[in-house]
Scaffold this motif. Structure first.
Motif, PDB file in Angstrom:
ATOM      1  N   ASP A  91       0.810  -1.218   0.000  1.00  0.00           N
ATOM      2  CA  ASP A  91       0.000   0.000   0.000  1.00  0.00           C
ATOM      3  C   ASP A  91       0.847   1.273   0.000  1.00  0.00           C
ATOM      4  OD1 ASP A  91       0.954  -0.476   2.519  1.00  0.00           O
ATOM      5  OD2 ASP A  91      -0.974  -0.336   3.541  1.00  0.00           O
ATOM      6  N   ASP A  92       2.174   1.129  -0.074  1.00  0.00           N
ATOM      7  CA  ASP A  92       3.051   2.297  -0.079  1.00  0.00           C
ATOM      8  C   ASP A  92       3.602   2.545  -1.478  1.00  0.00           C
ATOM      9  OD1 ASP A  92       2.684   2.545   2.671  1.00  0.00           O
ATOM     10  OD2 ASP A  92       4.423   1.301   3.136  1.00  0.00           O
ATOM     11  N   THR A  93       4.142   3.740  -1.688  1.00  0.00           N
ATOM     12  CA  THR A  93       4.763   4.082  -2.968  1.00  0.00           C
ATOM     13  C   THR A  93       6.110   4.734  -2.712  1.00  0.00           C
ATOM     14  OG1 THR A  93       3.629   6.225  -3.040  1.00  0.00           O
ATOM     15  CG2 THR A  93       2.557   4.376  -4.153  1.00  0.00           C
ATOM     16  N   ILE A  94       6.911   4.865  -3.769  1.00  0.00           N
ATOM     17  CA  ILE A  94       8.226   5.480  -3.648  1.00  0.00           C
ATOM     18  C   ILE A  94       8.456   6.459  -4.779  1.00  0.00           C
ATOM     19  CG2 ILE A  94       9.286   3.591  -2.352  1.00  0.00           C
ATOM     20  CD1 ILE A  94      10.439   2.519  -4.950  1.00  0.00           C
ATOM     21  N   HIS A  95       9.336   7.410  -4.534  1.00  0.00           N
ATOM     22  CA  HIS A  95       9.733   8.413  -5.519  1.00  0.00           C
ATOM     23  C   HIS A  95      10.479   7.723  -6.663  1.00  0.00           C
ATOM     24  CE1 HIS A  95      12.076  11.758  -7.213  1.00  0.00           C
ATOM     25  NE2 HIS A  95      11.200  12.588  -6.668  1.00  0.00           N
ATOM     26  N   PRO A  96      10.345   8.219  -7.905  1.00  0.00           N
ATOM     27  CA  PRO A  96      11.016   7.569  -9.044  1.00  0.00           C
ATOM     28  C   PRO A  96      12.529   7.434  -8.893  1.00  0.00           C
ATOM     29  CG  PRO A  96       9.380   9.132  -9.823  1.00  0.00           C
ATOM     30  CD  PRO A  96       9.452   9.314  -8.343  1.00  0.00           C
ATOM     31  N   ASP A  97      13.161   8.329  -8.118  1.00  0.00           N
ATOM     32  CA  ASP A  97      14.622   8.300  -7.994  1.00  0.00           C
ATOM     33  C   ASP A  97      15.115   7.570  -6.752  1.00  0.00           C
ATOM     34  OD1 ASP A  97      15.042   9.718 -10.346  1.00  0.00           O
ATOM     35  OD2 ASP A  97      14.972  11.662  -9.342  1.00  0.00           O
ATOM     36  N   LEU A  98      14.217   6.970  -5.980  1.00  0.00           N
ATOM     37  CA  LEU A  98      14.670   6.352  -4.735  1.00  0.00           C
ATOM     38  C   LEU A  98      15.757   5.312  -4.978  1.00  0.00           C
ATOM     39  CD1 LEU A  98      14.530   5.776  -1.681  1.00  0.00           C
ATOM     40  CD2 LEU A  98      12.814   4.028  -2.206  1.00  0.00           C
ATOM     41  N   LEU A  99      15.478   4.347  -5.809  1.00  0.00           N
ATOM     42  CA  LEU A  99      16.412   3.238  -5.993  1.00  0.00           C
ATOM     43  C   LEU A  99      17.741   3.727  -6.580  1.00  0.00           C
ATOM     44  CD1 LEU A  99      16.691   0.264  -5.509  1.00  0.00           C
ATOM     45  CD2 LEU A  99      15.650  -0.173  -7.739  1.00  0.00           C
ATOM     46  N   LYS A 100      17.691   4.688  -7.481  1.00  0.00           N
ATOM     47  CA  LYS A 100      18.923   5.240  -8.054  1.00  0.00           C
ATOM     48  C   LYS A 100      19.796   5.845  -6.963  1.00  0.00           C
ATOM     49  CE  LYS A 100      19.020   9.262 -10.054  1.00  0.00           C
ATOM     50  NZ  LYS A 100      18.852  10.400 -11.002  1.00  0.00           N
ATOM     51  N   LEU A 101      19.194   6.624  -6.077  1.00  0.00           N
ATOM     52  CA  LEU A 101      19.954   7.244  -4.991  1.00  0.00           C
ATOM     53  C   LEU A 101      20.483   6.195  -4.018  1.00  0.00           C
ATOM     54  CD1 LEU A 101      17.890  10.448  -4.121  1.00  0.00           C
ATOM     55  CD2 LEU A 101      19.979  10.258  -5.466  1.00  0.00           C
ATOM     56  N   GLN A 102      19.688   5.170  -3.744  1.00  0.00           N
ATOM     57  CA  GLN A 102      20.135   4.133  -2.821  1.00  0.00           C
ATOM     58  C   GLN A 102      21.347   3.388  -3.376  1.00  0.00           C
ATOM     59  OE1 GLN A 102      16.216   2.182  -2.266  1.00  0.00           O
ATOM     60  NE2 GLN A 102      16.566   2.458  -0.075  1.00  0.00           N
ATOM     61  N   VAL A 103      21.294   3.039  -4.650  1.00  0.00           N
ATOM     62  CA  VAL A 103      22.416   2.321  -5.259  1.00  0.00           C
ATOM     63  C   VAL A 103      23.664   3.209  -5.288  1.00  0.00           C
ATOM     64  CG1 VAL A 103      23.282   1.274  -7.388  1.00  0.00           C
ATOM     65  CG2 VAL A 103      20.957   0.766  -6.587  1.00  0.00           C
ATOM     66  N   GLU A 104      23.492   4.486  -5.610  1.00  0.00           N
ATOM     67  CA  GLU A 104      24.631   5.416  -5.612  1.00  0.00           C
ATOM     68  C   GLU A 104      25.248   5.518  -4.222  1.00  0.00           C
ATOM     69  OE1 GLU A 104      23.008   9.063  -7.048  1.00  0.00           O
ATOM     70  OE2 GLU A 104      23.018   8.439  -9.164  1.00  0.00           O
ATOM     71  N   GLN A 105      24.412   5.637  -3.202  1.00  0.00           N
ATOM     72  CA  GLN A 105      24.917   5.749  -1.831  1.00  0.00           C
ATOM     73  C   GLN A 105      25.569   4.447  -1.388  1.00  0.00           C
ATOM     74  OE1 GLN A 105      25.377   8.398  -0.388  1.00  0.00           O
ATOM     75  NE2 GLN A 105      24.713   8.525   1.748  1.00  0.00           N
ATOM     76  N   LEU A 106      24.977   3.343  -1.753  1.00  0.00           N
ATOM     77  CA  LEU A 106      25.542   2.039  -1.395  1.00  0.00           C
ATOM     78  C   LEU A 106      26.941   1.885  -1.976  1.00  0.00           C
ATOM     79  CD1 LEU A 106      25.291  -0.805  -0.198  1.00  0.00           C
ATOM     80  CD2 LEU A 106      24.096  -1.490  -2.298  1.00  0.00           C
ATOM     81  N   ARG A 107      27.129   2.285  -3.218  1.00  0.00           N
ATOM     82  CA  ARG A 107      28.439   2.156  -3.853  1.00  0.00           C
ATOM     83  C   ARG A 107      29.502   2.995  -3.151  1.00  0.00           C
ATOM     84  NH1 ARG A 107      25.859   2.111  -9.945  1.00  0.00           N
ATOM     85  NH2 ARG A 107      25.811  -0.168 -10.189  1.00  0.00           N
ATOM     86  N   ARG A 108      29.083   4.115  -2.553  1.00  0.00           N
ATOM     87  CA  ARG A 108      30.040   4.952  -1.818  1.00  0.00           C
ATOM     88  C   ARG A 108      30.528   4.258  -0.550  1.00  0.00           C
ATOM     89  NH1 ARG A 108      25.875   9.097  -2.735  1.00  0.00           N
ATOM     90  NH2 ARG A 108      26.456  10.297  -4.593  1.00  0.00           N
ATOM     91  N   TYR A 109      29.717   3.353  -0.039  1.00  0.00           N
ATOM     92  CA  TYR A 109      30.038   2.709   1.244  1.00  0.00           C
ATOM     93  C   TYR A 109      30.536   1.273   1.087  1.00  0.00           C
ATOM     94  CZ  TYR A 109      28.162   6.462   4.151  1.00  0.00           C
ATOM     95  OH  TYR A 109      27.959   7.655   4.789  1.00  0.00           O
ATOM     96  N   MET A 110      30.750   0.802  -0.124  1.00  0.00           N
ATOM     97  CA  MET A 110      31.074  -0.605  -0.317  1.00  0.00           C
ATOM     98  C   MET A 110      32.440  -0.998   0.247  1.00  0.00           C
ATOM     99  SD  MET A 110      28.500  -2.136  -1.494  1.00  0.00           S
ATOM    100  CE  MET A 110      29.108  -3.713  -2.054  1.00  0.00           C
ATOM    101  N   GLU A 111      33.336  -0.029   0.439  1.00  0.00           N
ATOM    102  CA  GLU A 111      34.665  -0.346   0.977  1.00  0.00           C
ATOM    103  C   GLU A 111      34.717  -0.279   2.492  1.00  0.00           C
ATOM    104  OE1 GLU A 111      36.961  -1.478  -1.078  1.00  0.00           O
ATOM    105  OE2 GLU A 111      35.453  -1.209  -2.664  1.00  0.00           O
ATOM    106  N   ILE A 112      33.634   0.146   3.120  1.00  0.00           N
ATOM    107  CA  ILE A 112      33.636   0.299   4.576  1.00  0.00           C
ATOM    108  C   ILE A 112      33.524  -1.063   5.239  1.00  0.00           C
ATOM    109  CG2 ILE A 112      31.139   0.517   4.975  1.00  0.00           C
ATOM    110  CD1 ILE A 112      31.801   2.906   6.807  1.00  0.00           C
TER     111      ILE A 112
END
Length: 383
Positions: A91-112
């Motif tokens: 029953d929830d929705t998400i912004h069109p750019d949510l997943l793009k931003l999440q993947v971008e942020q995840l890639r910044r933290y992959m070496e941590i």
């Protein structure tokens, strides 16, 4: 990086198309959307079947019988074919750019180290028609691995599974969601996951968390029981170690630990910790928690003094306004109590304790509610 989506489906015919549309519209492509039918009684399944004919990325998985949302999420996690899985409610929705931003942020933290196990966003709450509710934005913060578990114990800032991007292996390693844990199973899962790796935060309110009649009854029941049920899993020493491990001041950690001790019904021990708080930054919290202690000890005059001192410094403190109102109402000062309850609601729209107490003022046999914790900046909405 390919992404799977898992959606448990139960009697969501009114909303499921909007949910699916928001996923199909993502600017980052989704590899598969697994909708796990939990044997509801409406037309949800037929709607998803029709939708999947137009969008083959959507696959319907049928449970043999109704087993609940946790079991449905676990089934989806088990059958997902990708390393990262976006969780959604039907029953929830998400912004069109949510997943793009999440993947971008995840890639910044992959070496941590330790490696990331989830990416969570900020949220905004909507009514049943998708209209954004005023003052309903809810944000988290980026924390280190060492700080996350203790901070989630103090106050869970991941308020819905929707929009939570999970490392599938980490989620399966901890056993997924507990199908036999019926009070805030989402928060319980998040706590266990936080001990497996780093949580990454996206500071955009790109999940639209819908409030409607079907969810309200369930959420209200959970809200009244959740904190204690989860804390019962952990020992006081375990909780203390986690809270004081956080990179906050000793006073901040002490205040938060006292709040948790009160949830354990350890009021005397909690009150003893308050004596060490001399930092003016936490003076208001010290007054508030002292007032709660005196309420529990049935020393209402002392409690009233604490809340009055607090409000002389911060007149907009919602929980203090409510609690002082209750104390005045119990002394027969209903007119003053009415003013305080209304002011609490004006300062904090959606404040349920104050709204309840305002109604109870008119009752011959009122049942007032004290607020036992200081309020979030923006309240979660239950109606």
């Amino acid at each position: 990086m390919k992404i799977s989506v898992v959606i448990p489906l139960y009697n969501a015919e009114k909303y499921i198309v909007e949910t699916l549309d928001s996923l199909i519209s993502q600017t980052y492509p989704i590899d598969e959307i697994l909708v796990v039918d939990d044997c509801g009684t409406d037309q949800s399944t037929a709607i998803v079947e029709k939708y999947s004919m137009l969008h083959p990325v959507v696959r319907l998985i049928r449970q043999s019988h109704n087993q609940g949302g946790s079991a449905a999420r676990n089934r989806g996690l088990a059958e997902a074919r990708n390393a990262w899985v976006l969780m959604m409610d039907a029953d929830d929705t998400i912004h069109p750019d949510l997943l793009k931003l999440q993947v971008e942020q995840l890639r910044r933290y992959m070496e941590i180290e330790p490696q990331p196990v989830c990416v969570h966003p900020a949220y905004v709450q909507t009514d049943e028609n998708g209209n954004v509710l005023d003052n309903s934005e809810y944000r988290g913060q980026q924390l280190s691995y060492e700080e996350t578990f203790g901070s989630l114990l103090v106050r869970n800032y991941i308020i819905t599974p929707s929009g939570l991007l999970l490392n599938r292996n980490a989620a399966l390693k901890i056993g997924g969601y507990k199908a036999n844990f019926f009070v805030s199973e989402d928060a319980e899962f998040i706590l266990r996951l936080s001990r497996e790796g780093t949580f990454v935060y996206v500071d955009e309110p790109y999940v639209y968390f819908r409030r409607h009649e079907m969810s309200i009854t369930s959420d209200l029941k959970k809200a009244s029981q959740a904190g204690k049920a989860i804390l019962d899993i952990y020992s006081i020493e375990e909780v203390k170690e986690a809270v004081f491990r956080r990179n906050f001041t000793k006073e901040r950690n002490t205040i938060d630990f006292v709040t948790l001790l009160y949830q354990f019904n350890c009021y005397d021990e909690g009150f003893s910790y308050l004596k060490s708080i001399n930092n003016g930054e936490f003076e208001l919290s010290k007054y508030f928690l002292s007032g709660i202690y005196y309420i529990e000890k049935n020393e209402k005059n002392f409690a009233q003094q604490m809340f009055e001192k607090l409000l002389s410094i911060q007149p907009t403190h919602g929980a203090a306004l409510n609690n002082l109102g209750v104390l005045l109402a119990l002394h027969g000062e209903k007119r003053r109590a009415d003013v305080l309850f209304q002011e609490a609601i004006a300062q904090h729209p959606g404040y349920m304790d104050a709204a309840h107490n305002l109604v109870e003022l008119k009752s011959d046999f009122p049942s007032f509610r004290f607020t036992m914790r200081e309020l979030r900046e923006n309240l979660l909405r239950y109606k």
